[in-house]
Design a protein around this motif. Structure first.
Motif, PDB file in Angstrom:
ATOM      1  N   HIS A 233      82.236 -90.714 121.138  1.00  0.00           N
ATOM      2  CA  HIS A 233      81.144 -89.743 121.024  1.00  0.00           C
ATOM      3  C   HIS A 233      81.654 -88.342 120.724  1.00  0.00           C
ATOM      4  O   HIS A 233      80.869 -87.397 120.679  1.00  0.00           O
ATOM      5  N   GLU A 234      82.976 -88.205 120.536  1.00  0.00           N
ATOM      6  CA  GLU A 234      83.564 -86.896 120.261  1.00  0.00           C
ATOM      7  C   GLU A 234      84.838 -87.097 119.457  1.00  0.00           C
ATOM      8  O   GLU A 234      85.431 -88.178 119.476  1.00  0.00           O
ATOM      9  N   CYS A 235      85.228 -86.054 118.765  1.00  0.00           N
ATOM     10  CA  CYS A 235      86.457 -86.137 117.978  1.00  0.00           C
ATOM     11  C   CYS A 235      87.247 -84.848 118.111  1.00  0.00           C
ATOM     12  O   CYS A 235      86.685 -83.789 118.423  1.00  0.00           O
ATOM     13  N   ILE A 236      88.542 -84.944 117.886  1.00  0.00           N
ATOM     14  CA  ILE A 236      89.432 -83.793 117.981  1.00  0.00           C
ATOM     15  C   ILE A 236      89.964 -83.475 116.591  1.00  0.00           C
ATOM     16  O   ILE A 236      90.577 -84.324 115.928  1.00  0.00           O
ATOM     17  N   LEU A 237      89.715 -82.248 116.149  1.00  0.00           N
ATOM     18  CA  LEU A 237      90.255 -81.772 114.869  1.00  0.00           C
ATOM     19  C   LEU A 237      91.561 -81.036 115.135  1.00  0.00           C
ATOM     20  O   LEU A 237      91.612 -80.128 115.974  1.00  0.00           O
ATOM     21  N   ASP A 238      92.588 -81.421 114.423  1.00  0.00           N
ATOM     22  CA  ASP A 238      93.912 -80.827 114.616  1.00  0.00           C
ATOM     23  C   ASP A 238      94.077 -79.639 113.664  1.00  0.00           C
ATOM     24  O   ASP A 238      94.178 -79.802 112.447  1.00  0.00           O
ATOM     25  N   LEU A 239      94.120 -78.435 114.236  1.00  0.00           N
ATOM     26  CA  LEU A 239      94.278 -77.221 113.421  1.00  0.00           C
ATOM     27  C   LEU A 239      95.726 -76.749 113.359  1.00  0.00           C
ATOM     28  O   LEU A 239      96.021 -75.754 112.693  1.00  0.00           O
ATOM     29  N   ARG A 240      96.613 -77.446 114.021  1.00  0.00           N
ATOM     30  CA  ARG A 240      97.997 -76.974 114.105  1.00  0.00           C
ATOM     31  C   ARG A 240      98.688 -76.914 112.736  1.00  0.00           C
ATOM     32  O   ARG A 240      99.380 -75.927 112.446  1.00  0.00           O
ATOM     33  N   PRO A 241      98.494 -77.926 111.859  1.00  0.00           N
ATOM     34  CA  PRO A 241      99.120 -77.790 110.529  1.00  0.00           C
ATOM     35  C   PRO A 241      98.579 -76.601 109.742  1.00  0.00           C
ATOM     36  O   PRO A 241      99.345 -75.924 109.039  1.00  0.00           O
TER      37      PRO A 241
ATOM     38  N   THR B 298      84.881 -77.208 121.892  1.00  0.00           N
ATOM     39  CA  THR B 298      85.892 -77.024 122.934  1.00  0.00           C
ATOM     40  C   THR B 298      87.234 -76.706 122.280  1.00  0.00           C
ATOM     41  O   THR B 298      87.690 -77.427 121.392  1.00  0.00           O
ATOM     42  N   MET B 299      87.849 -75.640 122.735  1.00  0.00           N
ATOM     43  CA  MET B 299      89.037 -75.106 122.063  1.00  0.00           C
ATOM     44  C   MET B 299      90.297 -75.405 122.885  1.00  0.00           C
ATOM     45  O   MET B 299      90.348 -75.163 124.092  1.00  0.00           O
ATOM     46  N   SER B 300      91.290 -75.987 122.211  1.00  0.00           N
ATOM     47  CA  SER B 300      92.616 -76.225 122.802  1.00  0.00           C
ATOM     48  C   SER B 300      92.576 -77.114 124.041  1.00  0.00           C
ATOM     49  O   SER B 300      93.392 -76.972 124.954  1.00  0.00           O
ATOM     50  N   PHE B 301      91.633 -78.014 124.091  1.00  0.00           N
ATOM     51  CA  PHE B 301      91.594 -79.007 125.164  1.00  0.00           C
ATOM     52  C   PHE B 301      91.081 -80.318 124.579  1.00  0.00           C
ATOM     53  O   PHE B 301      90.102 -80.321 123.840  1.00  0.00           O
TER      54      PHE B 301
ATOM     55  N   ALA C 288      96.439 -78.471 122.840  1.00  0.00           N
ATOM     56  CA  ALA C 288      96.494 -77.088 122.358  1.00  0.00           C
ATOM     57  C   ALA C 288      96.416 -77.068 120.837  1.00  0.00           C
ATOM     58  O   ALA C 288      96.940 -77.954 120.145  1.00  0.00           O
ATOM     59  N   GLY C 289      95.723 -76.047 120.311  1.00  0.00           N
ATOM     60  CA  GLY C 289      95.635 -75.889 118.867  1.00  0.00           C
ATOM     61  C   GLY C 289      94.634 -76.814 118.202  1.00  0.00           C
ATOM     62  O   GLY C 289      94.732 -77.057 116.989  1.00  0.00           O
ATOM     63  N   THR C 290      93.680 -77.316 118.964  1.00  0.00           N
ATOM     64  CA  THR C 290      92.691 -78.238 118.403  1.00  0.00           C
ATOM     65  C   THR C 290      91.276 -77.768 118.755  1.00  0.00           C
ATOM     66  O   THR C 290      91.076 -76.886 119.591  1.00  0.00           O
ATOM     67  N   LEU C 291      90.308 -78.393 118.089  1.00  0.00           N
ATOM     68  CA  LEU C 291      88.901 -78.225 118.446  1.00  0.00           C
ATOM     69  C   LEU C 291      88.325 -79.613 118.725  1.00  0.00           C
ATOM     70  O   LEU C 291      88.514 -80.544 117.932  1.00  0.00           O
ATOM     71  N   MET C 292      87.620 -79.763 119.858  1.00  0.00           N
ATOM     72  CA  MET C 292      87.003 -81.038 120.210  1.00  0.00           C
ATOM     73  C   MET C 292      85.490 -80.916 120.040  1.00  0.00           C
ATOM     74  O   MET C 292      84.850 -80.049 120.635  1.00  0.00           O
ATOM     75  N   ILE C 293      84.920 -81.808 119.226  1.00  0.00           N
ATOM     76  CA  ILE C 293      83.525 -81.714 118.818  1.00  0.00           C
ATOM     77  C   ILE C 293      82.737 -82.891 119.387  1.00  0.00           C
ATOM     78  O   ILE C 293      83.122 -84.055 119.218  1.00  0.00           O
ATOM     79  N   GLU C 294      81.628 -82.586 120.057  1.00  0.00           N
ATOM     80  CA  GLU C 294      80.705 -83.617 120.525  1.00  0.00           C
ATOM     81  C   GLU C 294      79.285 -83.204 120.135  1.00  0.00           C
ATOM     82  O   GLU C 294      78.692 -82.335 120.772  1.00  0.00           O
ATOM     83  N   PRO C 295      78.722 -83.819 119.107  1.00  0.00           N
ATOM     84  CA  PRO C 295      77.429 -83.343 118.627  1.00  0.00           C
ATOM     85  C   PRO C 295      76.223 -83.801 119.440  1.00  0.00           C
ATOM     86  O   PRO C 295      75.174 -83.159 119.362  1.00  0.00           O
ATOM     87  N   THR C 296      76.295 -84.854 120.211  1.00  0.00           N
ATOM     88  CA  THR C 296      75.223 -85.474 121.003  1.00  0.00           C
ATOM     89  C   THR C 296      74.145 -86.093 120.129  1.00  0.00           C
ATOM     90  O   THR C 296      73.992 -85.766 118.946  1.00  0.00           O
ATOM     91  N   GLU C 297      73.386 -86.976 120.751  1.00  0.00           N
ATOM     92  CA  GLU C 297      72.341 -87.716 120.043  1.00  0.00           C
ATOM     93  C   GLU C 297      71.111 -86.890 119.718  1.00  0.00           C
ATOM     94  O   GLU C 297      70.266 -87.295 118.913  1.00  0.00           O
TER      95      GLU C 297
END
Length: 973
Positions: A824-832, A857-860, A863-872
């Motif tokens: 239900h959520e994904c983590i985008l890796d911004l480190r590169p 959600t930032m860096s959790f 670290a260096g990522t964004l975690m996205i949960e859009p909900t239904e």
């Protein structure tokens, strides 16, 4: 544009039953309609929602049968049914006291804050540039606390008075110079529910609790002492010498204080206290059968690094203007983990805001009038009883009398016949506590109850006597002599017009769910439907005292029992406790149950808690609160628990293994294939499995913690089950357990609970926690039914996979499960990207503000990522807007990578952009103003303007100011 769920075919072709079904709540809660769902399924490569589930969720943990909740109800049906249930509650006039009092919530605050989604759907202010309104309201709460307690530093609120007392004890242990002592003293006139919670916490930490007369506090070798002011039976006593004596022996003194009495009484800080706390409930917040209520907490500046919870501080933005933010964030539990000061990861922000607005609206003079009237009526009641030679236990009081009675049973019968509740747990006496709702007629009725008919007393005559003879019920030496609430904010908004505009001015500075989606991973910011919120303010729920006789609360019992049955069906557990009033409290209560279970089997030496490196930060903080040793289990490159490391550590610590704390789906956003094996390994070595309920929104109707193999979970009702976040609280964290843990659920000293051992202590002040917000989850489940709950889970996963699919070519999705699916959520890796361009995750988060979105959600947990949960609850149209924003930001990053934009002179580095920026005549940036404010055309349709620029966190912590700055400091800028 979203396509309607409603058919366009003529009504003649549709039966009445079909038309009625089209009024169901499910389609209103779930954002995408049938057409949008089909489009998104096509985009992610699934033929149906069930096909997506088959691709994503391990088959071995799929529920074999549907939920047994029943059919969904319409909003009208559900409200009617709950109204009938609420009608079973009997609303007596409550004079029980014990820290709970009836109130008058000003209607301007009721309608524009408590009932306003602009306030109750906001998230915790981790993104302060778009949260300045609620931050200002919380800062007002801190200033109010500082003024009334007489101490230098206040927090942004805690969960309730009793848990604040436990936090005060923990603080005392950390900072006391009496390092050899493990004894904590509690005065015998502290509220019983407070003592109950303190004893539970002390037992977990291995502290001894000594209870005795406050005068004897210094006779014990203690690291700290807890006193009450005024005492639970009403006495107003000078604590100065007692406090000094304890401090002379290197002890820390905490004082639990009544907030309304502090308007008239000398502050505990002036008496010498090191910590002052209490409940802010009687500043306009309904009793609500126990909560939610904000606790205030203040201490000395030198103890700021040990202060539990959050602090709002004053910093400055990049334009040099004053700006607010959460200060000292390194104390936050998700960062400090097992080294955290407590496991509290939330506050009671919505309720603290209400209390602060109450103080703003009434101002110092209005509060003095209210407090003086309460005291005056208490004096009149006391004078009448003394006239009839009825003995009072104390010669001093503020609002509470302990009345000695010869025939207590008769007095209580007269009270019941008149619809009056008195405090009944005192030997040979009854307690009477008055409040701002008390009237002359109430005092007359109390005379009838306490004296019987024919007493001949007149309130008017007694009032004249008190005027003539004067009052000594509050010692002259303890009367407050200094001014309170002198800041302009408490002296400016006393008309409803001005108050309305002040509240609105703050609301306009905040981005909440009523503006746009809040895509926070693990926080599940879904729809808080109006029909769910309406019952919260019904008097049948709001005006009940938590310690009212249970036969008066049959409506609450019916609702709680039915809600509990539903939650047990959803989770696969056997028993449930509603007492924990936050997710962190649920973790704590669950681990206590595990610890007591081991002790009951003669295995109290088990004290190791395994926690995966990906776990929520509250997990290790909760483990240390029950005195467990945290051992971290590694995760593999795919984010899953490393089974080899788990086996190795479980075998190595087999004799000491108490539990594992695991989140499912994982904090990395995937369904781990080995979850049952994880449970088996821990069970094989004698441990218990605690499953964090943060990601329950990806389980409901599809799988369950009980089926998977866990023994206990907390449920974030403020996430999965629609209780709103309120700007950082309230929360609710009931725990479900398997049958073997049921005897170890929390009990309560004042109201004994069924189905758990009598000796178990409490974890919260009220028996059923924050009971008044349970109707929200009740309404949600009743309106969704079995089918709707399952569909909510399926669409939450569809929405997340849709966002991940659309963004995968622009940002790496860090972790994926089976068939490259996420949960239900994904983590985008911004480190590169950060390495290639210098653009940070913070830059992306702040630039999203310009696009009209709250950052993920930032860096959790990485670290260096964004975690996205859009909900239904989010429509495809809103998801596409968010996707457009994230792709637009990626294109902007590319311009920094290529050198087209300077590393610092670019809209990412300077985000967010305010009106002050755009209107500045000295615009000297290389990019266009229009691009800064309106990066895509859709933003112009509904522009949200951050009220301040990016805030300087380092400056704020180096120059810690946690009270309201003067109005001139804003005007000067």
């Amino acid at each position: 544009m979203q396509t309607s769920n409603v058919s366009t075919e003529g009504t003649s072709a549709v039966s009445l039953e079909q038309l009625e079904q089209k009024q169901d709540f499910i389609r209103r809660h779930i954002g995408p309609g049938a057409a949008e769902i089909a489009e998104m399924l096509d985009a992610v490569g699934a033929s149906s929602l069930d096909d997506l589930m088959q691709q994503t969720v391990p088959g071995g943990i799929r529920l074999p049968t549907p939920l047994n909740i029943g059919d969904s109800k319409t909003e009208v049906e559900a409200l009617e049914e709950l109204k009938a249930v609420a009608g079973k509650n009997k609303i007596f006039r409550s004079f029980i006291g014990l820290g709970y009092h009836d109130t008058h919530l000003p209607n301007v605050i009721l309608r524009n804050v408590l009932e306003n989604p602009g306030w109750y759907t906001a998230y915790t202010p981790y993104q302060p540039e778009i949260a300045q309104g609620r931050l200002q309201a919380i800062l007002n709460f801190q200033q109010m606390t500082i003024d009334l307690t007489g101490l230098e530093l206040a927090s942004a609120s805690l969960l309730d008075e009793a848990t604040a007392a436990a936090e005060a004890m923990a603080l005392a242990k950390r900072v006391s110079k009496n390092k050899k002592s493990d004894t904590f003293f509690v005065a015998d006139d502290v509220h019983p529910q407070t003592l109950d919670v303190v004893r539970t916490r002390a037992e977990m930490f291995g502290f001894d609790v000594v209870v005795g007369s406050a005068d004897d506090a210094a006779k014990n070798d203690v690291f700290g002492a807890l006193l009450q002011y005024p005492g639970t039976t009403g006495e107003v006593k000078d604590l100065t010498d007692i406090i000094a004596a304890v401090q002379e022996n290197k002890g820390i003194v905490a004082v639990a204080a009544d907030i309304m009495s502090l308007v008239l009484l000398k502050s505990p800080g002036e008496l010498g206290a090191d910590v002052v706390f209490g409940s802010a409930q009687r500043f306009g917040v309904p009793m609500g059968y126990g909560g939610p209520h904000a606790a205030f907490f203040a201490t000395r500046d030198k103890f700021k690094r040990s202060l539990p919870g959050r602090i709002i501080g004053v910093s400055k933005d990049t334009r040099g203007r004053p700006a607010l933010r959460m200060a000292l964030q390194t104390r936050e539990q998700h960062i400090r983990r097992e080294k955290a000061n407590s496991n509290i990861c939330t506050a009671q922000v919505l309720l603290a805001n209400i209390a602060s607005f109450y103080a703003v609206y009434h101002g110092p003079e209005g509060l003095k009038t209210i407090a003086s009237r309460i005291h005056r009526l208490t004096d009149i009641l006391a004078r009448g009883l003394q006239t009839k030679e009825v003995a009072l236990k104390h010669a001093t009081w503020f609002d509470t009398l302990t009345v000695q009675v010869d025939d207590k049973q008769t007095v209580m019968k007269r009270a019941q016949d008149r619809g009056i509740n008195l405090r009944s747990d005192l030997e040979g006496a009854v307690g009477v506590s008055l409040d701002e709702t008390t009237t002359r007629k109430d005092v007359e009725a109390l005379f009838d109850v306490l004296l019987g008919d024919g007493h001949g007393l007149s309130v008017e005559n007694l009032d004249a006597e008190v005027t003539t003879q004067g009052s000594t019920s509050m010692p002259q030496s303890l009367l407050r002599t200094n001014d309170i609430l002198t800041h302009e904010v408490f002296n400016s908004y006393h008309s409803e017009t001005e108050m309305l505009r002040y509240i609105k001015s703050l609301e306009d500075k905040d981005l909440a769910l009523n503006h746009s989606m809040i895509s926070l991973g693990s926080c599940t910011m879904k729809l808080n439907a109006t029909a769910e919120m309406i019952p919260v303010t019904w008097p049948e729920f709001g005006k009940l005292h938590p310690f009212a006789p249970v036969d008066q609360a049959q409506g609450y019992k019916h609702m709680i029992d039915e809600l509990s049955d539903w939650l047990l069906d959803i989770t696969g557990y056997d028993a449930l406790s509603m007492q924990p009033n936050s997710g962190a409290q649920g973790e704590y209560a669950g681990l206590i149950a595990i610890r007591r279970y081991h002790e009951s089997r003669g295995e109290g030496h088990r004290d190791v808690c395994l926690i995966p490196s990906s776990a929520h930060g509250t997990n290790p903080a909760s483990a240390q609160m029950v005195n467990y040793k945290v051992v971290v289990v590694a995760c593999d490159k795919n984010g899953n628990v490393d089974l080899n490391d788990l086996r190795s550590k479980a075998e190595e610590m087999s004799d000491q293994l108490a539990a594992i704390m695991v989140t499912y789906p994982s904090t990395h956003g995937v369904y781990e294939e080995t979850i049952r094996e994880i449970c088996d390994i821990v069970h094989q070595h004698g441990g218990q499995v605690y499953m964090d309920g943060a990601n329950m929104n990806a389980q409901v109707g599809i799988t369950s913690p009980g089926l998977i193999g866990s023994d206990v979970s907390h449920l974030n009702l403020h996430k999965t089950f629609c209780i709103p976040h309120g700007g950082g609280g309230p929360g609710m964290g009931p725990i479900g357990v398997k049958s073997h843990l049921a005897p170890f659920l929390p009990n309560h000293q004042v109201i004994e609970l069924d189905n758990t051992d009598k000796g178990n202590g409490a974890v919260s002040a009220a028996p059923w926690g924050s009971a008044s917000i349970l109707p929200i989850s009740y309404m949600y489940i009743k309106m969704m039914g079995s089918e709707g709950l399952k569909k909510a889970t399926e669409v939450a996963m569809l929405n997340a996979n849709y966002v991940a699919t659309k963004l995968d070519g622009h940002y790496p999705v860090l972790y994926k499960g089976r068939n490259n699916r996420i949960a239900h959520e994904c983590i985008l890796d911004l480190r590169p990207l950060k390495e290639a361009s210098g653009v940070t995750e913070m830059d992306v988060a702040k630039r999203l503000n310009d696009y009209g979105f709250h950052a993920p959600t930032m860096s959790f947990p990485v670290a260096g990522t964004l975690m996205i949960e859009p909900t239904e609850s989010e429509s495809k149209a809103e998801l596409d807007r968010f996707i457009e924003a994230m792709i637009g930001i990626r294109e902007e990053i590319a311009k920094v990578e290529s050198g087209e934009w300077d590393a610092t002179d670019n809209p990412l580095h300077n985000a967010p952009h305010t009106l002050a920026d755009i209107c500045d005549s000295d615009w000297n940036r290389s990019y266009d103003r229009h691009l800064a404010a309106y990066p895509v055309p859709s933003v112009a349709k509904n522009k949200f303007w951050p009220s301040v620029n990016r805030i300087d966190d380092v400056y704020g912590d180096r120059n810690l100011i946690c009270s309201c700055p003067s109005i001139e400091s804003y005007q000067d800028e």
